[in-house]
Design a protein around this motif. Structure first.
Motif, PDB file in Angstrom:
ATOM      1  N   ALA A 172       0.827  -1.208   0.000  1.00 33.01           N
ATOM      2  CA  ALA A 172       0.000   0.000   0.000  1.00 33.01           C
ATOM      3  C   ALA A 172       0.860   1.256   0.000  1.00 33.01           C
ATOM      4  O   ALA A 172       0.556   2.242  -0.678  1.00 33.01           O
ATOM      5  CB  ALA A 172      -0.922  -0.008   1.223  1.00 33.01           C
ATOM      6  N   ASN A 178      -4.488   1.797  -0.340  1.00 37.91           N
ATOM      7  CA  ASN A 178      -5.351   1.141   0.645  1.00 37.91           C
ATOM      8  C   ASN A 178      -4.745  -0.180   1.108  1.00 37.91           C
ATOM      9  O   ASN A 178      -4.039  -0.859   0.358  1.00 37.91           O
ATOM     10  CB  ASN A 178      -6.733   0.889   0.052  1.00 37.91           C
ATOM     11  CG  ASN A 178      -7.442   2.181  -0.331  1.00 37.91           C
ATOM     12  OD1 ASN A 178      -7.252   3.205   0.315  1.00 37.91           O
ATOM     13  ND2 ASN A 178      -8.218   2.133  -1.393  1.00 37.91           N
ATOM     14  N   TYR A 179      -5.039  -0.546   2.345  1.00 35.83           N
ATOM     15  CA  TYR A 179      -4.657  -1.857   2.879  1.00 35.83           C
ATOM     16  C   TYR A 179      -5.830  -2.450   3.629  1.00 35.83           C
ATOM     17  O   TYR A 179      -6.712  -1.734   4.113  1.00 35.83           O
ATOM     18  CB  TYR A 179      -3.425  -1.744   3.796  1.00 35.83           C
ATOM     19  CG  TYR A 179      -3.708  -1.008   5.088  1.00 35.83           C
ATOM     20  CD1 TYR A 179      -4.183  -1.681   6.213  1.00 35.83           C
ATOM     21  CD2 TYR A 179      -3.516   0.369   5.170  1.00 35.83           C
ATOM     22  CE1 TYR A 179      -4.458  -1.000   7.371  1.00 35.83           C
ATOM     23  CE2 TYR A 179      -3.801   1.062   6.335  1.00 35.83           C
ATOM     24  CZ  TYR A 179      -4.275   0.371   7.428  1.00 35.83           C
ATOM     25  OH  TYR A 179      -4.566   1.049   8.588  1.00 35.83           O
ATOM     26  N   ASP A 180      -5.859  -3.772   3.716  1.00 31.70           N
ATOM     27  CA  ASP A 180      -6.952  -4.504   4.384  1.00 31.70           C
ATOM     28  C   ASP A 180      -6.377  -5.860   4.789  1.00 31.70           C
ATOM     29  O   ASP A 180      -6.061  -6.681   3.934  1.00 31.70           O
ATOM     30  CB  ASP A 180      -8.126  -4.679   3.423  1.00 31.70           C
ATOM     31  CG  ASP A 180      -9.370  -5.251   4.109  1.00 31.70           C
ATOM     32  OD1 ASP A 180      -9.205  -5.963   5.112  1.00 31.70           O
ATOM     33  OD2 ASP A 180     -10.488  -4.995   3.623  1.00 31.70           O
ATOM     34  N   LYS A 198      -7.817  -1.873   8.616  1.00 27.05           N
ATOM     35  CA  LYS A 198      -8.135  -1.367   7.283  1.00 27.05           C
ATOM     36  C   LYS A 198      -7.881   0.129   7.256  1.00 27.05           C
ATOM     37  O   LYS A 198      -8.198   0.840   8.206  1.00 27.05           O
ATOM     38  CB  LYS A 198      -9.601  -1.661   6.946  1.00 27.05           C
ATOM     39  CG  LYS A 198      -9.993  -1.281   5.537  1.00 27.05           C
ATOM     40  CD  LYS A 198     -11.430  -1.703   5.238  1.00 27.05           C
ATOM     41  CE  LYS A 198     -11.805  -1.392   3.788  1.00 27.05           C
ATOM     42  NZ  LYS A 198     -13.185  -1.822   3.463  1.00 27.05           N
ATOM     43  N   GLY A 199      -7.311   0.652   6.159  1.00 26.52           N
ATOM     44  CA  GLY A 199      -7.030   2.076   6.083  1.00 26.52           C
ATOM     45  C   GLY A 199      -6.413   2.474   4.759  1.00 26.52           C
ATOM     46  O   GLY A 199      -6.466   1.726   3.779  1.00 26.52           O
ATOM     47  N   THR A 200      -5.797   3.650   4.745  1.00 25.00           N
ATOM     48  CA  THR A 200      -5.230   4.168   3.503  1.00 25.00           C
ATOM     49  C   THR A 200      -4.043   5.068   3.785  1.00 25.00           C
ATOM     50  O   THR A 200      -3.956   5.695   4.854  1.00 25.00           O
ATOM     51  CB  THR A 200      -6.304   4.950   2.717  1.00 25.00           C
ATOM     52  OG1 THR A 200      -5.790   5.305   1.453  1.00 25.00           O
ATOM     53  CG2 THR A 200      -6.743   6.208   3.461  1.00 25.00           C
ATOM     54  N   GLY A 214      -6.400   4.750   9.636  1.00 28.07           N
ATOM     55  CA  GLY A 214      -7.198   3.539   9.486  1.00 28.07           C
ATOM     56  C   GLY A 214      -7.968   3.202  10.740  1.00 28.07           C
ATOM     57  O   GLY A 214      -8.033   3.974  11.695  1.00 28.07           O
TER      58      GLY A 214
END
Length: 628
Positions: A172, A178-180, A198-200, A214
């Motif tokens: 990311a 973004n990540y998850d 989860k976030g960015t 996140g």
């Protein structure tokens, strides 16, 4: 009426030197009466974007004339006043916006807290994260943590998940934004929890990341719920498979029991005819022994598939263990060595109490076999595919003295049979030993074990008034000891099988026999005829009912198979009862349940006889029924 409204609407300054001389205002109430105004000057207040928001004016009760300097000062004052009001309006709007923002933040935080979601926002230039307290709670803290950075975060990730989580963040950071990711975290108390993050990432105009924000959620309960659901779904599938096997077993048992019944009945008659031929008798005895063994296998299948009710009787532990190991031997690798340490094994000449008397327990023989096979199978698995030894032992144990009571404090004082299973496999640590009897706990890989085996074993042994213990350490194998109360002299011995060659006559009694297998009808006609009965055989239930209806007093007893194509044995018995209420009815079945016995008793059926034993027992049952 308003003088100021004229000043607001005019672009130029409104100057009235003497209001009594101005036709627009000479009769104005403020001119004709108090405060008796004479002089007025006013200018509009205009914002920077052209909006007129008011006016600034000066008044006097005496006529006046303004100099250019005075008028210039008034114009500057109007500009300053407009700017001041505009700034105040902007400040009020900003306060309103800040209030709305605070309200929105409070609502958002309430929603996050209600949903147990932790939020965080980290400055990548300082590696310092602002977090909510809920975020820190997700990592097991009861008080807010003073500082938090990416290294702090990674330190709390379980070592087995750390590389995967870091790779997700790096992807990311490299441009995905973004990540998850879900991962396990280690809490300060060393407990393991599942978290979802989860976030960015945010980038400036040069493409450089400067911020990441996140949410963090503890999803341990959801993961465990999913695992329980998957486990229950797997159990349901296993239950459905077992039900299918049970249904198949019932059908197979019906046909197979018919075959065994024919074999046993004809062997019995052949043995009667060949009583003077020792070699023939020897061969016939072996056939009879094999048929009995086949019958027992069918009963085991039915019991394992829960088609047979539990039945406790005196069980010779040596016989049942020997049979179990013989059955298991064909299913394990050849490099696994089985050995049996028990009385009478290896031609023992020792005249001790154990060597002279069999060790018998009062138990359901199929359940004892289930325990032995399960423990022995687990022992084989503990060898991890290597060569090794599985040793099964049988011994008599007296519980009552101080030493034994310390070892087995849950057992009542008395005599027990101890059936033990030992392997020299990998062994278990204390944590595993503490959980092995829990339902669904297993050390086997996913798909290779349900975690039900040992809990079932524990339940079976406990239900028989015994207990099970385990001795094991890592690398030194394991020994499972099962303790079964010994059968007492008061416990009933198994009823001896009646011989078919008994010559007790049936006299002139007429028996109506119904079975869809023509071979069995012929066999029983022969068997019952040898006992002096007259037999009318039918392979069709409707034909049998028609014969009974035509001559209801012609028959002294009816024998019917339970599993008929168009009518069950119970339906046949019910219809026969309507035709002649005094006719004794006997039902024979390949698998007998408590429900079948209860339904038969309710209909007045005299006896329910098991196949294929019916070839041996039926004659004596009929003699008993007809002489009652």
């Amino acid at each position: 009426v308003s003088v100021c409204s004229h000043a607001i609407l005019d672009d130029a300054p409104l100057v009235i030197e003497d209001m009594t001389a101005d036709a627009r205002f000479h009769d104005h109430p403020f001119v004709t009466g108090e405060p008796s105004l004479r002089f007025y000057v006013g200018l509009p207040l205009v914002t920077h974007d052209g909006f007129r928001i008011g006016s600034i004016c000066a008044m006097d009760v005496q006529p006046k004339q303004l100099t250019q300097y005075q008028l210039a000062c008034l114009k500057q004052l109007a500009v300053l006043a407009a700017k001041s009001l505009e700034l105040q309006l902007q400040a009020l709007k900003r306060l309103d916006a800040e209030h709305e923002l605070d309200v929105s933040k409070a609502r958002l935080q309430f929603a996050l807290d209600a949903a147990e979601i932790g939020d965080w926002d980290m400055d990548l230039r300082t590696n310092v994260a602002r977090r909510s307290f809920r975020h820190d709670m997700c990592f097991g803290y009861t008080e807010p943590v003073e500082t938090w950075g990416y290294d702090t975060f990674l330190a709390h990730v379980h070592p087995d998940h750390r590389t995967r989580v870091d790779a997700c963040f790096q992807r990311a950071l490299a441009g995905g934004g973004n990540y998850d990711v879900e991962f396990q975290a280690v809490w300060p108390d060393q407990s393991i929890h599942w978290l979802w993050s989860k976030g960015t990432f945010y980038f400036d105009e040069t493409g450089t990341p400067y911020r990441v924000a996140g949410i963090q959620i503890d999803v341990t309960e959801r993961r465990e719920s999913d695992e329980r659901r998957l486990s229950l779904e797997a159990q349901l599938r296993e239950s459905q498979k077992l039900e299918a096997v049970g249904t198949l077993a019932g059908g197979v048992a019906h046909d197979f029991n018919n075959v065994l019944g024919i074999i046993q009945g004809n062997v019995a008659m052949a043995m009667e005819d060949a009583a003077a031929l020792p070699l023939v008798m020897e061969s016939l005895a072996e056939i009879q022994k094999a048929s009995v063994r086949g019958r027992d296998i069918v009963q085991q299948i039915l019991s394992f598939s829960r088609r047979q009710p539990t039945e406790k009787k005196r069980v010779n532990t040596l016989a049942v263990v020997t049979e179990s190991l013989r059955f298991l031997r064909s299913t394990v690798p050849p490099m696994v060595a089985f050995s049996l340490d028990a009385p009478h094994v290896g031609g023992a000449t020792d005249q001790t109490h154990d060597a002279m008397e069999p060790i018998e327990v009062l138990a359901d023989v199929t359940q004892v076999q289930q325990v032995v096979i399960n423990l022995a199978t687990n022992a084989v698995h503990a060898l991890d595919g290597r060569g090794g030894e599985v040793r099964v032992g049988i011994r008599r144990v007296i519980i009552g003295n101080h030493a034994e009571a310390e070892v087995e404090p849950t057992l009542k004082a008395g005599a027990y049979a101890c059936i033990s299973v030992h392997d020299n496999g990998r062994g278990m640590d204390a944590a595993t030993r503490a959980r092995i009897f829990e339902p669904f706990f297993t050390t086997k890989p996913t798909g290779e074990g349900t975690g039900l085996g040992l809990s079932v074993v524990h339940g079976i042994v406990s239900a028989h008034g015994g207990t099970i213990t385990v001795e094991s350490t890592p690398g030194n194998g394991a020994t499972f000891n099962t303790f079964w109360p010994l059968a007492s002299t008061a416990d009933a011995l198994p009823t001896a099988q009646a011989s078919i060659i008994s010559k007790t006559p049936g006299g002139t009694k007429h028996v109506l026999y119904v079975d869809d297998d023509a071979s069995l009808v012929l066999l029983f006609q022969k068997l019952l005829s040898r006992r002096g009965f007259r037999v009318s055989g039918f392979t069709s239930a409707s034909d049998a009912m028609a014969a009974l209806k035509a001559a209801p007093t012609e028959y002294d007893a009816m024998v019917t198979d339970y599993n008929m194509p168009t009518m069950t044995g119970l339906q046949i018995a019910a219809e026969a009862r309507l035709l002649t209420a005094t006719l004794p009815v006997v039902i024979i079945s390949g698998f007998i349940t408590d429900e079948l016995r209860a339904a038969a008793q309710k209909l007045g059926v005299r006896e329910v006889v098991s196949k294929p034993n019916s070839a041996v027992d039926l004659c004596n049952v009929l003699v008993t029924v007809l002489t009652d």
